[in-house]
Design an enzyme around this catalytic site. Structure first.
Site, PDB file in Angstrom:
ATOM      1  N   GLU A   1      11.889  -2.762  12.263  1.00  0.00           N
ATOM      2  CA  GLU A   1      11.141  -1.786  11.164  1.00  0.00           C
ATOM      3  C   GLU A   1      10.061  -1.153  11.885  1.00  0.00           C
ATOM      4  O   GLU A   1       8.810  -1.745  12.005  1.00  0.00           O
ATOM      5  CB  GLU A   1      11.119  -2.498   9.960  1.00  0.00           C
ATOM      6  CG  GLU A   1      10.682  -1.486   8.921  1.00  0.00           C
ATOM      7  CD  GLU A   1      10.671  -2.081   7.588  1.00  0.00           C
ATOM      8  OE1 GLU A   1      10.846  -1.627   6.456  1.00  0.00           O
ATOM      9  OE2 GLU A   1      10.149  -3.437   7.344  1.00  0.00           O
TER      10      GLU A   1
ATOM     11  N   LYS B   1      -2.388  -8.228  -7.798  1.00  0.00           N
ATOM     12  CA  LYS B   1      -3.009  -8.050  -6.731  1.00  0.00           C
ATOM     13  C   LYS B   1      -2.641  -7.087  -5.658  1.00  0.00           C
ATOM     14  O   LYS B   1      -1.383  -7.062  -5.111  1.00  0.00           O
ATOM     15  CB  LYS B   1      -3.009  -9.258  -5.923  1.00  0.00           C
ATOM     16  CG  LYS B   1      -4.058  -9.337  -4.791  1.00  0.00           C
ATOM     17  CD  LYS B   1      -3.779 -10.273  -3.558  1.00  0.00           C
ATOM     18  CE  LYS B   1      -3.027  -9.370  -2.448  1.00  0.00           C
ATOM     19  NZ  LYS B   1      -3.707  -8.366  -1.967  1.00  0.00           N
ATOM     20  N   PRO B   2      -3.213  -5.772  -5.759  1.00  0.00           N
ATOM     21  CA  PRO B   2      -2.903  -4.809  -4.861  1.00  0.00           C
ATOM     22  C   PRO B   2      -3.270  -4.960  -3.392  1.00  0.00           C
ATOM     23  O   PRO B   2      -4.056  -5.926  -3.136  1.00  0.00           O
ATOM     24  CB  PRO B   2      -3.784  -3.393  -5.520  1.00  0.00           C
ATOM     25  CG  PRO B   2      -4.965  -4.202  -5.972  1.00  0.00           C
ATOM     26  CD  PRO B   2      -4.526  -5.632  -6.448  1.00  0.00           C
TER      27      PRO B   2
ATOM     28  N   CYS C   1      10.362   1.515   2.188  1.00  0.00           N
ATOM     29  CA  CYS C   1      11.295   0.479   2.383  1.00  0.00           C
ATOM     30  C   CYS C   1      12.562   0.966   2.474  1.00  0.00           C
ATOM     31  O   CYS C   1      13.232   0.351   3.199  1.00  0.00           O
ATOM     32  CB  CYS C   1      11.075  -0.643   1.319  1.00  0.00           C
ATOM     33  SG  CYS C   1      11.518  -0.089  -0.379  1.00  0.00           S
TER      34      CYS C   1
ATOM     35  N   SER D   1       6.558  -6.861   3.773  1.00  0.00           N
ATOM     36  CA  SER D   1       7.405  -7.098   4.997  1.00  0.00           C
ATOM     37  C   SER D   1       8.273  -8.580   4.900  1.00  0.00           C
ATOM     38  O   SER D   1       8.034  -9.363   4.037  1.00  0.00           O
ATOM     39  CB  SER D   1       6.591  -7.197   6.335  1.00  0.00           C
ATOM     40  OG  SER D   1       5.760  -8.531   6.182  1.00  0.00           O
TER      41      SER D   1
ATOM     42  N   GLU E   1      11.105  -7.934  -2.450  1.00  0.00           N
ATOM     43  CA  GLU E   1      11.895  -6.941  -1.873  1.00  0.00           C
ATOM     44  C   GLU E   1      11.244  -6.846  -0.382  1.00  0.00           C
ATOM     45  O   GLU E   1       9.774  -6.557  -0.344  1.00  0.00           O
ATOM     46  CB  GLU E   1      11.672  -5.499  -2.650  1.00  0.00           C
ATOM     47  CG  GLU E   1      12.446  -4.663  -1.919  1.00  0.00           C
ATOM     48  CD  GLU E   1      12.537  -3.236  -2.492  1.00  0.00           C
ATOM     49  OE1 GLU E   1      11.765  -2.337  -2.038  1.00  0.00           O
ATOM     50  OE2 GLU E   1      12.751  -3.125  -3.636  1.00  0.00           O
ATOM     51  N   LEU E   2      11.885  -6.960   0.542  1.00  0.00           N
ATOM     52  CA  LEU E   2      11.289  -7.226   1.883  1.00  0.00           C
ATOM     53  C   LEU E   2      11.897  -5.886   2.712  1.00  0.00           C
ATOM     54  O   LEU E   2      12.224  -4.896   2.349  1.00  0.00           O
ATOM     55  CB  LEU E   2      11.786  -8.410   2.266  1.00  0.00           C
ATOM     56  CG  LEU E   2      11.411  -9.599   1.488  1.00  0.00           C
ATOM     57  CD1 LEU E   2      11.943 -10.924   2.226  1.00  0.00           C
ATOM     58  CD2 LEU E   2       9.892  -9.556   1.221  1.00  0.00           C
TER      59      LEU E   2
ATOM     60  N   TRP F   1       0.611  -1.273   0.015  1.00  0.00           N
ATOM     61  CA  TRP F   1      -0.051   0.037   0.100  1.00  0.00           C
ATOM     62  C   TRP F   1       0.987   1.330   0.091  1.00  0.00           C
ATOM     63  O   TRP F   1       0.038   2.293  -0.377  1.00  0.00           O
ATOM     64  CB  TRP F   1      -1.123   0.134   1.285  1.00  0.00           C
ATOM     65  CG  TRP F   1      -0.263  -0.345   2.469  1.00  0.00           C
ATOM     66  CD1 TRP F   1      -0.417  -1.527   3.223  1.00  0.00           C
ATOM     67  CD2 TRP F   1       0.533   0.570   3.476  1.00  0.00           C
ATOM     68  NE1 TRP F   1       0.323  -1.665   4.348  1.00  0.00           N
ATOM     69  CE2 TRP F   1       1.097  -0.352   4.334  1.00  0.00           C
ATOM     70  CE3 TRP F   1       1.069   2.031   3.207  1.00  0.00           C
ATOM     71  CZ2 TRP F   1       1.837   0.240   5.431  1.00  0.00           C
ATOM     72  CZ3 TRP F   1       1.776   2.377   4.422  1.00  0.00           C
ATOM     73  CH2 TRP F   1       2.085   1.687   5.408  1.00  0.00           C
ATOM     74  N   ASN F   2       2.148   1.286   0.143  1.00  0.00           N
ATOM     75  CA  ASN F   2       2.745   2.381   0.608  1.00  0.00           C
ATOM     76  C   ASN F   2       3.251   3.278  -0.749  1.00  0.00           C
ATOM     77  O   ASN F   2       3.215   4.417  -0.556  1.00  0.00           O
ATOM     78  CB  ASN F   2       4.085   2.125   1.305  1.00  0.00           C
ATOM     79  CG  ASN F   2       5.116   1.315   0.655  1.00  0.00           C
ATOM     80  OD1 ASN F   2       4.498   0.205  -0.005  1.00  0.00           O
ATOM     81  ND2 ASN F   2       6.379   1.515   1.033  1.00  0.00           N
TER      82      ASN F   2
END
Length: 513
Positions: free
Chosen positions: A381, A176-177, A283, A228, A249-250, A152-153
């Site tokens: 985080e 899939k948003p 991120c 995440s 990408e986490l 969502w960011n």
């Protein structure tokens, strides 16, 4: 906040039967923005089947026709900037200056991949096993249908910019948003259709990750996930079971190093952008700053002063610096991290307050120091507008502290000596490091790969790696003269001849690689 027509965007969502609706809430106001279907696994299956049918014809199109679509996107996203910003702000509550970065990111990526398409995707001659005797060519083919699970960011960047290289390579995409930000992905789908992409080549399925995630991973030929680390492990496990290639990408707990020889005010002015862009929900955002002791007080005072000058808001004013957090859950996490640190003895330098007078989920940019090692804020985080400062005796200690984390996504180094800054950057265990700049310095370098090390991810976006991950390579090797092992030669003769030949090549390669 802007008024957005969501009904027409939502009309593009296809489901196999009537579904329960989920409300989408505007973070800036807490009011209902619209509603979308709670998709089910059969909706994913149908979307992937439609995408697979469309993908074959799309991949058969000449490369220059696919390039033309990306060139149109690069122009169209700028032409439609105002509308896209309205959708982004309505769904995320972010400041307009943060929203426009997503528009620019899409334009930059579209232009880059359109310009580099030939060099990235055309057949490439490779050195054969035996010079002149063989011809070897590497070909690249699309994987088929790519699934993207988007957070969502940054819902436009992480849907459209990630989809563009996949589409250019000849794939179709099923996106899939996040459940809270579906309309930006639907706006991206409309933009692509208007740019000439066949309708079923980019589809959006709405619903929760717990319901749609595994069916999507099982059905597609490659999955891309941004989110995440905890959820990334779940995605990786599912991808492993289905042997679905994955790019992840986490999370990150990104460090900044500020050396004693740097101008404090210059570094502080840039550091606030590194820490508080998108209200810290980024991120690659900086969450911890290590300052050499000789410069600590000067940088601390300058950084706190710069932070206090940031303006909060939830409207379309370009002068707003920091917008809203995304949700009540995000606000709760940020407040919990700050409260825990203060309860354990941390010092609050500025901020630390929820600001419902500005917006229901707005939180002040917050700077802490003296944060104890057992505080949640130290290692976890936060993903919000919170940063901690720490004084260190020297640069070597700063590097050690920067690397003392399971994460390795992004970092920044500030040094009066750029060469020394580069040397220190190479010692930091992160996928990207900016020297004397913000996260944008690395982010806009789209010809270079970007991604995480350690628990911050697998795979890369941007550059050659950012498109090759969406392809399968094929090597075609042609024997042009005598076979490498002639049928008339005995095994012993062949072995002796090859041994002598390889010895000669080894010696020759020292002078003529």
């Amino acid at each position: 906040m802007p008024t957005v027509e969501t009904e027409s965007l939502g009309a593009a969502i296809a489901t196999e039967s009537e579904r329960e609706q989920r409300e989408v809430i505007a973070p800036a106001t807490g009011e209902r923005l619209g509603h979308v279907p709670r998709g089910q696994p059969e909706d994913v299956t149908a979307a992937v089947e439609r995408a697979r049918d469309a993908q074959r014809a799309w991949a058969d199109r000449p490369l220059d026709e696919r390039v033309a679509v990306l060139r149109d996107v690069a122009d169209r996203v700028l032409d439609e900037q105002s509308w896209l910003l309205d959708v982004l702000q309505a769904e995320t509550g972010k400041a307009r200056v943060d929203a426009v970065e997503e528009v620019f990111d899409v334009a930059i990526n579209a232009r880059y991949y359109a310009s580099e398409a030939d060099s990235l995707l055309s057949p490439t001659r490779r050195r054969g096993g035996v010079p002149l005797a063989t011809k070897t060519v590497e070909h690249r083919y699309p994987k088929g249908v790519v699934g993207l699970i988007v957070p969502w960011n940054y819902p436009l960047t992480l849907a459209l910019s990630d989809a563009l290289p996949a589409l250019l390579a000849g794939n179709a995409v099923v996106c899939k948003p996040a459940a809270s930000t579906p309309y930006t992905a639907l706006a991206a789908a409309r933009l692509l259709r208007e740019a000439g992409l066949p309708e079923d080549c980019f589809q959006v399925v709405t619903g929760t990750g717990s319901t749609l995630g595994e069916p999507l991973i099982e059905a597609v030929d490659m999955i891309g996930f941004t989110g995440s680390t905890e959820t990334g492990r779940v995605v990786a496990e599912a991808a492993g079971r289905h042997l679905t290639p994955a790019s992840l990408e986490l999370g990150g707990k990104n460090p900044m190093l500020v050396l004693a020889d740097v101008d404090s005010e210059t570094a502080a002015a840039q550091a606030v952008e590194d820490c508080f862009a998108n209200a810290g929900q980024l991120c690659v955002s900086i969450e911890r700053i290590y300052v050499e002791q000789a410069n600590f007080e000067a940088f601390r005072d300058a950084f706190v002063a710069e932070t206090r000058q940031l303006t909060l808001g939830v409207g379309t004013d370009w002068d707003v610096d920091v917008g809203s957090l995304q949700s009540a859950d995000q606000l709760e996490r940020v407040q919990a991290h700050v409260d825990d640190a203060l309860d354990r003895g941390a010092s609050l330098l500025t901020g630390g307050r929820h600001r419902p007078d500005v917006g229901p989920f707005v939180y002040e940019p917050t700077v802490l120091t003296d944060v104890p090692t057992d505080a949640d804020l130290t290692d976890e985080e936060t993903f919000g507008p919170v940063v901690r400062l720490e004084s260190v005796p020297d640069a070597e200690t700063a590097v050690e502290r920067a690397n003392d984390t399971p994460y390795g996504l992004n970092a920044t180094v500030w040094s009066g000596d750029r060469e020394r800054g580069e040397q220190l950057a190479r010692q930091i265990e992160c996928g990207t490091v900016s020297v004397n700049g913000t996260y944008r310095t690395a982010w806009v370098s789209v010809d270079a790969p970007m991604g995480g090390r350690k628990d911050s991810g697998i795979g890369r976006r941007h550059g050659r790696q950012g498109i090759e991950k969406y392809t399968d390579s094929q090597t075609v090797a042609v024997q042009r003269s005598l076979p490498l092992k002639p049928s008339w030669a005995s095994n012993g003769l062949w072995a002796r001849t090859m041994n002598a030949t390889l010895r000669a090549w080894n010696r020759l390669s020292r002078w003529w690689p």
